[in-house]
Design a protein around this motif. Structure first.
Motif, PDB file in Angstrom:
ATOM      1  N   ALA A   7       0.840  -1.212   0.000  1.00  0.00           N
ATOM      2  CA  ALA A   7       0.000   0.000   0.000  1.00  0.00           C
ATOM      3  C   ALA A   7       0.870   1.255   0.000  1.00  0.00           C
ATOM      4  O   ALA A   7       0.673   2.170  -0.813  1.00  0.00           O
ATOM      5  CB  ALA A   7      -0.938  -0.007   1.203  1.00  0.00           C
ATOM      6  N   ALA A  53       2.877   6.228  -7.034  1.00  0.00           N
ATOM      7  CA  ALA A  53       1.877   7.081  -7.682  1.00  0.00           C
ATOM      8  C   ALA A  53       2.222   8.552  -7.494  1.00  0.00           C
ATOM      9  O   ALA A  53       2.114   9.356  -8.424  1.00  0.00           O
ATOM     10  CB  ALA A  53       0.486   6.771  -7.126  1.00  0.00           C
ATOM     11  N   LEU A  85      -4.903   8.798 -10.881  1.00  0.00           N
ATOM     12  CA  LEU A  85      -4.797   8.164  -9.568  1.00  0.00           C
ATOM     13  C   LEU A  85      -5.021   9.223  -8.511  1.00  0.00           C
ATOM     14  O   LEU A  85      -4.133   9.990  -8.185  1.00  0.00           O
ATOM     15  CB  LEU A  85      -3.418   7.517  -9.397  1.00  0.00           C
ATOM     16  CG  LEU A  85      -3.132   6.348 -10.325  1.00  0.00           C
ATOM     17  CD1 LEU A  85      -1.688   5.902 -10.189  1.00  0.00           C
ATOM     18  CD2 LEU A  85      -4.072   5.193 -10.021  1.00  0.00           C
ATOM     19  N   GLU A 115      -7.293   6.875  -2.657  1.00  0.00           N
ATOM     20  CA  GLU A 115      -6.577   5.683  -2.237  1.00  0.00           C
ATOM     21  C   GLU A 115      -7.135   4.419  -2.879  1.00  0.00           C
ATOM     22  O   GLU A 115      -6.817   3.322  -2.469  1.00  0.00           O
ATOM     23  CB  GLU A 115      -6.660   5.545  -0.711  1.00  0.00           C
ATOM     24  CG  GLU A 115      -6.097   6.722   0.046  1.00  0.00           C
ATOM     25  CD  GLU A 115      -4.583   6.829  -0.134  1.00  0.00           C
ATOM     26  OE1 GLU A 115      -3.885   5.835   0.155  1.00  0.00           O
ATOM     27  OE2 GLU A 115      -4.108   7.890  -0.553  1.00  0.00           O
ATOM     28  N   ARG A 116      -8.027   4.581  -3.850  1.00  0.00           N
ATOM     29  CA  ARG A 116      -8.648   3.381  -4.414  1.00  0.00           C
ATOM     30  C   ARG A 116      -7.614   2.587  -5.220  1.00  0.00           C
ATOM     31  O   ARG A 116      -7.104   3.065  -6.225  1.00  0.00           O
ATOM     32  CB  ARG A 116      -9.808   3.789  -5.325  1.00  0.00           C
ATOM     33  CG  ARG A 116     -10.789   2.660  -5.627  1.00  0.00           C
ATOM     34  CD  ARG A 116     -12.114   3.239  -6.103  1.00  0.00           C
ATOM     35  NE  ARG A 116     -11.951   4.024  -7.326  1.00  0.00           N
ATOM     36  CZ  ARG A 116     -12.037   3.523  -8.548  1.00  0.00           C
ATOM     37  NH1 ARG A 116     -12.280   2.256  -8.729  1.00  0.00           N
ATOM     38  NH2 ARG A 116     -11.883   4.301  -9.613  1.00  0.00           N
ATOM     39  N   PRO A 117      -7.287   1.366  -4.768  1.00  0.00           N
ATOM     40  CA  PRO A 117      -6.215   0.619  -5.447  1.00  0.00           C
ATOM     41  C   PRO A 117      -6.690  -0.029  -6.738  1.00  0.00           C
ATOM     42  O   PRO A 117      -7.489  -0.948  -6.708  1.00  0.00           O
ATOM     43  CB  PRO A 117      -5.807  -0.446  -4.420  1.00  0.00           C
ATOM     44  CG  PRO A 117      -6.778  -0.357  -3.296  1.00  0.00           C
ATOM     45  CD  PRO A 117      -7.844   0.617  -3.631  1.00  0.00           C
ATOM     46  N   ARG A 118      -6.204   0.483  -7.855  1.00  0.00           N
ATOM     47  CA  ARG A 118      -6.596  -0.067  -9.155  1.00  0.00           C
ATOM     48  C   ARG A 118      -5.436  -0.729  -9.889  1.00  0.00           C
ATOM     49  O   ARG A 118      -5.558  -1.110 -11.041  1.00  0.00           O
ATOM     50  CB  ARG A 118      -7.197   1.043 -10.020  1.00  0.00           C
ATOM     51  CG  ARG A 118      -8.637   1.423  -9.594  1.00  0.00           C
ATOM     52  CD  ARG A 118      -9.300   2.322 -10.624  1.00  0.00           C
ATOM     53  NE  ARG A 118      -8.556   3.556 -10.810  1.00  0.00           N
ATOM     54  CZ  ARG A 118      -7.755   3.796 -11.819  1.00  0.00           C
ATOM     55  NH1 ARG A 118      -7.570   2.915 -12.762  1.00  0.00           N
ATOM     56  NH2 ARG A 118      -7.121   4.946 -11.907  1.00  0.00           N
ATOM     57  N   CYS A 173      -2.698  -2.401  -4.304  1.00  0.00           N
ATOM     58  CA  CYS A 173      -1.719  -1.667  -5.113  1.00  0.00           C
ATOM     59  C   CYS A 173      -2.358  -0.539  -5.917  1.00  0.00           C
ATOM     60  O   CYS A 173      -3.281  -0.771  -6.695  1.00  0.00           O
ATOM     61  CB  CYS A 173      -0.995  -2.633  -6.041  1.00  0.00           C
ATOM     62  SG  CYS A 173      -0.136  -3.927  -5.135  1.00  0.00           S
ATOM     63  N   LEU A 174      -1.828   0.665  -5.752  1.00  0.00           N
ATOM     64  CA  LEU A 174      -2.318   1.806  -6.526  1.00  0.00           C
ATOM     65  C   LEU A 174      -1.796   1.786  -7.952  1.00  0.00           C
ATOM     66  O   LEU A 174      -2.412   2.345  -8.851  1.00  0.00           O
ATOM     67  CB  LEU A 174      -1.887   3.118  -5.852  1.00  0.00           C
ATOM     68  CG  LEU A 174      -2.931   3.725  -4.929  1.00  0.00           C
ATOM     69  CD1 LEU A 174      -3.044   2.918  -3.662  1.00  0.00           C
ATOM     70  CD2 LEU A 174      -2.606   5.166  -4.622  1.00  0.00           C
ATOM     71  N   THR A 203       3.262   1.579  -3.254  1.00  0.00           N
ATOM     72  CA  THR A 203       2.582   1.979  -4.497  1.00  0.00           C
ATOM     73  C   THR A 203       1.984   3.384  -4.364  1.00  0.00           C
ATOM     74  O   THR A 203       1.834   4.084  -5.364  1.00  0.00           O
ATOM     75  CB  THR A 203       1.491   0.968  -4.914  1.00  0.00           C
ATOM     76  OG1 THR A 203       0.515   0.844  -3.871  1.00  0.00           O
ATOM     77  CG2 THR A 203       2.097  -0.395  -5.208  1.00  0.00           C
ATOM     78  N   ARG A 204       1.698   3.815  -3.156  1.00  0.00           N
ATOM     79  CA  ARG A 204       1.258   5.204  -2.951  1.00  0.00           C
ATOM     80  C   ARG A 204       2.423   6.151  -3.256  1.00  0.00           C
ATOM     81  O   ARG A 204       2.250   7.179  -3.908  1.00  0.00           O
ATOM     82  CB  ARG A 204       0.807   5.371  -1.496  1.00  0.00           C
ATOM     83  CG  ARG A 204      -0.184   6.460  -1.261  1.00  0.00           C
ATOM     84  CD  ARG A 204      -0.776   6.346   0.133  1.00  0.00           C
ATOM     85  NE  ARG A 204       0.243   6.555   1.153  1.00  0.00           N
ATOM     86  CZ  ARG A 204       0.109   6.227   2.442  1.00  0.00           C
ATOM     87  NH1 ARG A 204      -1.002   5.675   2.869  1.00  0.00           N
ATOM     88  NH2 ARG A 204       1.072   6.460   3.304  1.00  0.00           N
TER      89      ARG A 204
END
Ligand SMILES: [Zn+2]
Length: 445
Positions: A78, A85, A430, A433-436, A120-121, A81-82
């Motif tokens: 989390a 991004a 992006l 926080e929605r992980p796409r 994962c973002l 990948t934040r």
């Protein structure tokens, strides 16, 4: 006229052909059209980008240590990948060690994927590991979608990921040759490091002499020889010593399938400027002298070095032992996933390089290494992964504002140029926080 899902209108746009202005039409998460700004494209949503930003492809960082599961307090999917991004990075590939279990068989890869799932973002792929005793696992891992195999030639820092002996290289590479696998190598020779002065205490130069250039040269020589003998692809991770560059250039001229990466810290920092006790600067191989750094830049320009990737390798602050500043005891690793682009751009621009060069090193090069055919470029059919970058905007690094888990950084307080305004994955910005992010497999994306 076709109507696209989204059209981005960019006064400045970097494609494989260089920098220009243009419209990019996105349909189904892919780049479906690129056209001149005048005339334009029709979209259900049209984004006008300002004069102050450049539309770049999302960066690809093939060297990230996520450490989850097992050492999630160091870094996790989390937070990593934040940070990616926030730094304009839309694809990361996770290293096989420091997490527990290490990614040395298919069962361990499944554990990793489960841990990453839904968190994962940005897109995430995985390297496998080549360690003593797992030669029989390599083909299975390859079929399960890892991008290649990492090995060490000296102690890795963690006992559960032991090194290969140089005499093992040929055998492992023979196995990889069977399915055109890729070996990626931490290239420092164990015997050369053992013979160097051991390191303890606060002096950076003592640490530097404990990791001599000769250790890198020896290891790289062995890898080149094994790649030459077996015909297997090999990649030199985090190249630090400029001494190895002529050897690499020669091997490539001979057609040996060897590539190399370096990292932002080797291009920007210099041993002469590292304060004693400042273990946030410790990484292996080490940041070397300014004269060495200049030669790394020259090799980026002439193509001997293919990529610039972060080697983002964080740990908890205690392990950096800043309380005593002992370079021998501190964990080695620099966390820079979020800062790589502005760090490299600031220095690249000063040296007369363009954003097209930076994109070649930080997006196209890593995507090519990984065989990711639809990443790292703004071209027809590519994933609509973008970084909207304001190259002239200045800022000062404030660790409090970074997104990775343990924001200790050698760039603390450093003035930099270039701010990531937004990052886009498959045609969507992006935000929040929605992980796409998707879990990538070799050849799959
Ligand atoms: Zn690493």
């Amino acid at each position: 006229m076709i109507e696209y899902d989204t059209v981005l209108r960019a006064r400045r746009l970097v494609t494989a052909a260089g920098e220009d202005s243009g419209c990019v039409g996105v349909a189904g998460g892919r780049i479906a059209a690129i056209s001149p700004l005048e005339g334009g494209l029709d979209g259900r949503r049209v984004i006008e980008l300002g004069e102050d930003v450049v539309l770049l492809p999302g960066l690809v960082d093939s060297h990230v240590h996520v450490n989850e599961p097992g050492r999630t307090e160091w870094e996790g999917f989390a937070t990593a990948t934040r940070a990616a991004a926030a730094g304009g990075v839309t694809t990361i590939i996770d290293m096989p060690l420091n997490s527990i279990p290490p990614t040395v068989d298919v069962a361990a890869l499944e554990v990793k994927r489960k841990a990453a799932e839904g968190q994962c973002l940005v897109d995430v792929g995985f390297w496998g590991g080549a360690v003593p005793g797992n030669r029989g696992e390599l083909h299975g891992l390859h079929d399960a979608g890892v991008f290649g195999f990492k090995c060490f030639l000296l102690h890795s820092g963690v006992d559960e990921f032991p090194p290969l002996h140089p005499s093992d290289l040929d055998g492992y590479m023979e196995t990889l040759r069977g399915f055109d696998g890729l070996l990626i190598v931490h290239a420092e020779d164990a015997a050369a490091i053992d013979q160097a002065p051991s390191c303890h205490g606060r002096r950076y130069l003592d640490f530097l002499s404990s990791r001599p250039r000769a250790a890198e040269s020896l290891a790289i020589g062995q890898i080149i020889q094994a790649a030459r003998r077996t015909g297997t692809r090999a990649h030199i991770l985090h190249l630090s010593s400029s001494d190895a560059l002529p050897m690499l250039a020669r091997a490539r001229r001979d057609g040996v399938r060897v590539t190399a990466e370096t990292c932002p810290h080797y291009l920007v920092l210099a041993a002469e400027e590292v304060p004693d006790g400042a273990t946030q600067f410790k990484c292996c191989p080490p940041v070397r002298e300014a004269s060495n750094r200049e030669l790394l830049w020259r090799s980026l320009a002439d193509g001997t070095i293919d990529c610039v990737v972060s080697d983002h390798s964080p740990c908890t602050p205690e392990l950096k032992r800043l309380d005593i500043g002992d370079f021998g005891l501190a964990w080695g690793g620099i966390a820079s996933l979020e800062l790589g682009l502005p760090v490299v751009w600031t220095e690249a621009r000063r040296r007369g390089f363009s954003l097209t060069d930076v994109v070649r090193w930080m997006a196209e090069g890593p995507a090519r290494l990984l065989g990711l055919q639809h990443k790292g470029r703004i071209g027809l059919g590519d994933d609509a992964d973008f970084c909207v970058f304001a190259p002239d905007e200045a800022f000062v690094v404030d660790p409090e504002r970074l997104h990775h888990k343990n924001p200790l950084t050698p760039y603390d307080g450093r003035p930099l140029l270039g701010v990531v305004r937004s990052t886009w994955l498959r045609g969507e910005e992006l935000a929040g926080e929605r992980p796409r992010g998707q879990l990538l497999t070799r050849g799959g994306a």
